[in-house]
Design an enzyme around this catalytic site. Structure first.
Site, PDB file in Angstrom:
ATOM      1  N   ARG A   2       0.834  -1.215   0.000  1.00 29.09           N
ATOM      2  CA  ARG A   2       0.000   0.000   0.000  1.00 29.09           C
ATOM      3  C   ARG A   2       0.872   1.270   0.000  1.00 29.09           C
ATOM      4  NH1 ARG A   2      -2.996  -3.797  -0.755  1.00 29.09           N
ATOM      5  NH2 ARG A   2      -5.095  -4.063   0.096  1.00 29.09           N
ATOM      6  N   SER A  10     -10.699  -0.691   3.208  1.00 27.81           N
ATOM      7  CA  SER A  10      -9.948  -0.821   4.469  1.00 27.81           C
ATOM      8  C   SER A  10      -9.506   0.569   4.911  1.00 27.81           C
ATOM      9  CB  SER A  10      -8.688  -1.666   4.267  1.00 27.81           C
ATOM     10  OG  SER A  10      -9.018  -2.950   3.815  1.00 27.81           O
ATOM     11  N   GLU A  30      -4.780   3.696   5.909  1.00 28.60           N
ATOM     12  CA  GLU A  30      -4.495   3.429   4.497  1.00 28.60           C
ATOM     13  C   GLU A  30      -5.141   4.535   3.660  1.00 28.60           C
ATOM     14  OE1 GLU A  30      -5.698  -0.401   2.418  1.00 28.60           O
ATOM     15  OE2 GLU A  30      -6.625   1.140   1.170  1.00 28.60           O
TER      16      GLU A  30
HETATM   17  P1  FAD Z   1      -8.776   8.615  -5.111  1.00 21.65           P
HETATM   18  O1  FAD Z   1      -9.465   8.184  -3.869  1.00 21.65           O
HETATM   19  O2  FAD Z   1      -9.475   9.623  -5.969  1.00 21.65           O
HETATM   20  O3  FAD Z   1      -7.332   9.178  -4.730  1.00 21.65           O
HETATM   21  C1  FAD Z   1      -6.500   8.467  -3.852  1.00 21.65           C
HETATM   22  C2  FAD Z   1      -5.149   9.218  -3.748  1.00 21.65           C
HETATM   23  O4  FAD Z   1      -4.476   9.156  -4.996  1.00 21.65           O
HETATM   24  C3  FAD Z   1      -5.310  10.716  -3.446  1.00 21.65           C
HETATM   25  O5  FAD Z   1      -4.223  11.121  -2.663  1.00 21.65           O
HETATM   26  C4  FAD Z   1      -5.246  11.377  -4.822  1.00 21.65           C
HETATM   27  O6  FAD Z   1      -4.742  12.701  -4.776  1.00 21.65           O
HETATM   28  C5  FAD Z   1      -4.265  10.462  -5.541  1.00 21.65           C
HETATM   29  N1  FAD Z   1      -4.558  10.353  -6.991  1.00 21.65           N
HETATM   30  C6  FAD Z   1      -5.683   9.857  -7.553  1.00 21.65           C
HETATM   31  N2  FAD Z   1      -5.540   9.828  -8.898  1.00 21.65           N
HETATM   32  C7  FAD Z   1      -4.322  10.316  -9.172  1.00 21.65           C
HETATM   33  C8  FAD Z   1      -3.592  10.543 -10.376  1.00 21.65           C
HETATM   34  N3  FAD Z   1      -4.100  10.272 -11.588  1.00 21.65           N
HETATM   35  N4  FAD Z   1      -2.337  11.080 -10.289  1.00 21.65           N
HETATM   36  C9  FAD Z   1      -1.807  11.384  -9.076  1.00 21.65           C
HETATM   37  N5  FAD Z   1      -2.448  11.200  -7.910  1.00 21.65           N
HETATM   38  C10 FAD Z   1      -3.683  10.661  -7.959  1.00 21.65           C
HETATM   39  N6  FAD Z   1      -7.585  -0.792  -2.426  1.00 21.65           N
HETATM   40  C11 FAD Z   1      -6.766  -1.857  -2.573  1.00 21.65           C
HETATM   41  O7  FAD Z   1      -5.540  -1.702  -2.744  1.00 21.65           O
HETATM   42  N7  FAD Z   1      -7.246  -3.128  -2.500  1.00 21.65           N
HETATM   43  C12 FAD Z   1      -8.539  -3.394  -2.305  1.00 21.65           C
HETATM   44  O8  FAD Z   1      -8.931  -4.562  -2.257  1.00 21.65           O
HETATM   45  C13 FAD Z   1      -9.438  -2.291  -2.161  1.00 21.65           C
HETATM   46  N8  FAD Z   1     -10.758  -2.509  -1.942  1.00 21.65           N
HETATM   47  C14 FAD Z   1     -11.601  -1.445  -1.790  1.00 21.65           C
HETATM   48  C15 FAD Z   1     -12.958  -1.704  -1.582  1.00 21.65           C
HETATM   49  C16 FAD Z   1     -13.855  -0.661  -1.442  1.00 21.65           C
HETATM   50  C17 FAD Z   1     -15.310  -0.953  -1.223  1.00 21.65           C
HETATM   51  C18 FAD Z   1     -13.389   0.679  -1.526  1.00 21.65           C
HETATM   52  C19 FAD Z   1     -14.345   1.825  -1.409  1.00 21.65           C
HETATM   53  C20 FAD Z   1     -12.040   0.942  -1.718  1.00 21.65           C
HETATM   54  C21 FAD Z   1     -11.120  -0.122  -1.850  1.00 21.65           C
HETATM   55  N9  FAD Z   1      -9.755   0.090  -2.055  1.00 21.65           N
HETATM   56  C22 FAD Z   1      -8.907  -0.986  -2.226  1.00 21.65           C
HETATM   57  C23 FAD Z   1      -9.199   1.457  -2.069  1.00 21.65           C
HETATM   58  C24 FAD Z   1      -9.288   2.174  -3.439  1.00 21.65           C
HETATM   59  O9  FAD Z   1     -10.248   1.572  -4.246  1.00 21.65           O
HETATM   60  C25 FAD Z   1      -7.949   2.190  -4.172  1.00 21.65           C
HETATM   61  O10 FAD Z   1      -6.961   2.799  -3.381  1.00 21.65           O
HETATM   62  C26 FAD Z   1      -8.035   2.943  -5.523  1.00 21.65           C
HETATM   63  O11 FAD Z   1      -6.849   2.763  -6.253  1.00 21.65           O
HETATM   64  C27 FAD Z   1      -8.285   4.435  -5.336  1.00 21.65           C
HETATM   65  O12 FAD Z   1      -8.547   4.983  -6.610  1.00 21.65           O
HETATM   66  P2  FAD Z   1      -9.309   6.335  -6.803  1.00 21.65           P
HETATM   67  O13 FAD Z   1      -9.274   6.674  -8.254  1.00 21.65           O
HETATM   68  O14 FAD Z   1     -10.655   6.282  -6.189  1.00 21.65           O
HETATM   69  O15 FAD Z   1      -8.365   7.333  -5.988  1.00 21.65           O
HETATM   70  N1  EPU Z   2     -10.660 -10.481  10.345  1.00 25.64           N
HETATM   71  C1  EPU Z   2     -11.346 -10.499  11.553  1.00 25.64           C
HETATM   72  N2  EPU Z   2     -12.398  -9.654  11.714  1.00 25.64           N
HETATM   73  C2  EPU Z   2     -12.798  -8.805  10.742  1.00 25.64           C
HETATM   74  C3  EPU Z   2     -12.105  -8.775   9.526  1.00 25.64           C
HETATM   75  C4  EPU Z   2     -11.031  -9.636   9.353  1.00 25.64           C
HETATM   76  O1  EPU Z   2     -10.997 -11.258  12.459  1.00 25.64           O
HETATM   77  O2  EPU Z   2     -13.771  -8.079  10.968  1.00 25.64           O
HETATM   78  C5  EPU Z   2      -9.514 -11.419  10.160  1.00 25.64           C
HETATM   79  C6  EPU Z   2      -9.979 -12.811   9.718  1.00 25.64           C
HETATM   80  O3  EPU Z   2      -9.146 -13.735  10.357  1.00 25.64           O
HETATM   81  C7  EPU Z   2      -9.684 -12.802   8.229  1.00 25.64           C
HETATM   82  C8  EPU Z   2      -8.454 -11.921   8.143  1.00 25.64           C
HETATM   83  O4  EPU Z   2      -8.669 -10.936   9.148  1.00 25.64           O
HETATM   84  O5  EPU Z   2      -9.417 -14.086   7.744  1.00 25.64           O
HETATM   85  C9  EPU Z   2      -8.238 -11.273   6.792  1.00 25.64           C
HETATM   86  O6  EPU Z   2      -9.437 -10.609   6.385  1.00 25.64           O
HETATM   87  P1  EPU Z   2      -9.735 -10.327   4.836  1.00 25.64           P
HETATM   88  O7  EPU Z   2      -9.471 -11.547   4.032  1.00 25.64           O
HETATM   89  O8  EPU Z   2     -11.087  -9.702   4.748  1.00 25.64           O
HETATM   90  O9  EPU Z   2      -8.618  -9.315   4.427  1.00 25.64           O
HETATM   91  P2  EPU Z   2      -8.033  -8.026   5.143  1.00 25.64           P
HETATM   92  O10 EPU Z   2      -6.650  -8.323   5.594  1.00 25.64           O
HETATM   93  O11 EPU Z   2      -8.981  -7.483   6.142  1.00 25.64           O
HETATM   94  C10 EPU Z   2      -6.885  -7.107   2.992  1.00 25.64           C
HETATM   95  C11 EPU Z   2      -6.820  -5.797   2.274  1.00 25.64           C
HETATM   96  C12 EPU Z   2      -8.046  -5.605   1.380  1.00 25.64           C
HETATM   97  C13 EPU Z   2      -8.080  -6.739   0.359  1.00 25.64           C
HETATM   98  C14 EPU Z   2      -8.149  -8.075   1.106  1.00 25.64           C
HETATM   99  C15 EPU Z   2      -8.051  -9.257   0.169  1.00 25.64           C
HETATM  100  C16 EPU Z   2      -5.496  -4.291   3.621  1.00 25.64           C
HETATM  101  C17 EPU Z   2      -5.486  -3.130   4.543  1.00 25.64           C
HETATM  102  N3  EPU Z   2      -6.702  -4.706   3.207  1.00 25.64           N
HETATM  103  O12 EPU Z   2      -7.980  -7.027   3.887  1.00 25.64           O
HETATM  104  O13 EPU Z   2      -7.897  -4.370   0.687  1.00 25.64           O
HETATM  105  O14 EPU Z   2      -9.189  -6.612  -0.495  1.00 25.64           O
HETATM  106  O15 EPU Z   2      -7.035  -8.170   2.041  1.00 25.64           O
HETATM  107  O16 EPU Z   2      -6.766  -9.377  -0.315  1.00 25.64           O
HETATM  108  O17 EPU Z   2      -4.442  -4.806   3.267  1.00 25.64           O
HETATM  109  C18 EPU Z   2      -8.348  -2.044   0.780  1.00 25.64           C
HETATM  110  O18 EPU Z   2      -7.123  -1.888   0.698  1.00 25.64           O
HETATM  111  O19 EPU Z   2      -9.155  -1.088   0.836  1.00 25.64           O
HETATM  112  C19 EPU Z   2      -8.877  -3.410   0.819  1.00 25.64           C
HETATM  113  C20 EPU Z   2     -10.175  -3.681   0.915  1.00 25.64           C
END
Ligand code: FAD
Ligand code: EPU
Length: 335
Positions: free
Chosen positions: A161, A235, A331
């Site tokens: 991240r 997250s 994050e």
């Molecule tokens: P924004 O929120 O618009 O911006 C994020 C940051 O990047 C800001 O600081 C902004 O200034 C900068 N930025 C954006 N675009 C640019 C650009 N073109 N050039 C320079 N800077 C820029 N993330 C994960 O890694 N894994 C996941 O599994 C994951 N699951 C998610 C699930 C949900 C339901 C949600 C809501 C979010 C999740 N995220 C996850 C976080 C998010 O989706 C990612 O970080 C995504 O890449 C953000 O993209 P965005 O375009 O919305 O960025």
């Molecule tokens: N867990 C709990 N309670 C909870 C949630 C999770 O005990 O309420 C424990 C469980 O043991 C579970 C483990 O945490 O097995 C891992 O949970 P999960 O698989 O949901 O993944 P995570 O570690 O919570 C990370 C990323 C997610 C990504 C998933 C799948 C981060 C901060 N988050 O979540 O990314 O989608 O793994 O790879 O690394 C994001 O970055 O926004 C995001 C959603």
């Protein structure tokens, strides 16, 4: 150029927080971006899909909404294919486009919200795959000069991240195009238990990239709230990495602690587990709270102010630190 004054950013962030931008412009090409930079004298904030943001106040200066489109096959080799996408392309639609072309590499990153331009910022990752695994290079416009720079993988300093764009170069560039190296004969990454289980339930023995994408979509939909229904930014915190020594100590007090040993010798502890153990999971505090199915996700029940969500985040950090001696870090980008 259409500069909009005092525009509400509520539809532009998945937390659904209602703050205003002093000035807002939607850019659809690199040329347009360069012209905006020539005209503008205000501080700049680059906005993508707003899915990794917590807006705690009105945004001073100019918000540049990156809507630069374009998906292209750049080079086609016998085994691999280089593709590019504009920074304003929707990430998930781009993933589906690559899958339709039979190109593997980002199927595990299906359904991550946001735009392509933000994907390198925090080196998006899910289910055992990170952006850096398929990243080739990117083009970005320097905000101070309007010059286009090319960043190769080694320049981006990708980590969990993390990237150089969240550290030394924070706020200095707008990423306009990202290039990926994908595979015609992908080695599927099925290490994540939940993917294996989902495929087993479906009795799929030889999965395709499409099967993996569908499994990931199913898993994500079952536990992550859809921002269209409940405001959130995924997250809220990173999963902390601690030393083996600290882990051994913790394990004595908490024998059921969930953990993942890392290649670097450290131990990753899921923040969701730590937060749940502190009693926050599913707890509502005013207009905000920790999600009932995933404690790591903070949500907006409707009219939350950014500051309210931020205060809850601070309380969670304090209680996790008190119980486990681990300091969670955000994050999400807090503004
Ligand atoms: P924004 O929120 O618009 O911006 C994020 C940051 O990047 C800001 O600081 C902004 O200034 C900068 N930025 C954006 N675009 C640019 C650009 N073109 N050039 C320079 N800077 C820029 N993330 C994960 O890694 N894994 C996941 O599994 C994951 N699951 C998610 C699930 C949900 C339901 C949600 C809501 C979010 C999740 N995220 C996850 C976080 C998010 O989706 C990612 O970080 C995504 O890449 C953000 O993209 P965005 O375009 O919305 O960025
Ligand atoms: N867990 C709990 N309670 C909870 C949630 C999770 O005990 O309420 C424990 C469980 O043991 C579970 C483990 O945490 O097995 C891992 O949970 P999960 O698989 O949901 O993944 P995570 O570690 O919570 C990370 C990323 C997610 C990504 C998933 C799948 C981060 C901060 N988050 O979540 O990314 O989608 O793994 O790879 O690394 C994001 O970055 O926004 C995001 C959603």
């Amino acid at each position: 150029m259409n500069f909009e004054k005092g525009k509400s950013l509520q539809p532009f962030n998945t937390f659904g927080i209602d703050v205003k931008a002093e000035s807002f412009v939607d850019v659809q090409s690199v040329e347009m971006l360069k012209n905006v930079l020539l005209e503008n004298k205000k501080p700049i904030f680059i906005l993508g899909g707003g899915s990794n943001l917590l807006l705690t106040k009105n945004v001073k200066g100019l918000v540049i909404h990156n809507s630069i489109l374009g998906k292209k096959v750049e080079r086609d080799f016998p085994k691999s294919v280089y593709v590019s996408a504009g920074g304003g392309e929707n990430w998930h639609q781009f993933v589906l486009w690559t899958i339709k072309k039979g190109l593997g590499g980002i199927e595990n990153l299906s359904l991550i919200p946001g735009r392509v331009g933000a994907s390198p910022i925090q080196n998006i990752g899910a289910y055992g795959v990170e952006l850096k695994d398929v990243f080739h290079k990117l083009e970005a416009v320097e905000l101070a000069t309007g010059k286009v720079h090319v960043f190769r993988k080694k320049d981006c300093h990708f980590g969990y991240r993390e990237s150089v764009f969240k550290k030394k170069l924070k706020g200095k560039f707008c990423i306009t195009k990202v290039y990926f190296k994908l595979s015609k004969y992908p080695k599927l990454n099925l290490n994540y238990g939940a993917i294996k289980q989902t495929l087993e339930v479906k009795k799929i023995k030889n999965p395709t990239i499409k099967d993996v994408s569908k499994a990931v979509i199913e898993i994500r939909s079952s536990k992550l709230p859809d921002p269209a229904e409940l405001g959130n930014s995924g997250s809220f915190f990173k999963n902390p990495e601690i030393s083996k020594r600290q882990f051994k100590q913790l394990q004595k007090s908490f024998p059921h602690i969930v953990f993942y040993p890392l290649e670097n010798g450290k131990i990753k502890i899921p923040a969701g587990w730590l937060i749940e153990q502190c009693g926050w999971k599913g707890k509502r505090v005013g207009n905000t709270g920790s999600h009932a199915k995933q404690a790591l996700v903070l949500v907006n029940y409707g009219n939350a102010k950014g500051k309210e969500v931020y205060r809850l985040a601070m309380k969670i950090i304090a209680s996790v630190e008190k119980k486990f001696g681990i300091k969670l870090t955000a994050e999400v980008n807090v503004l």
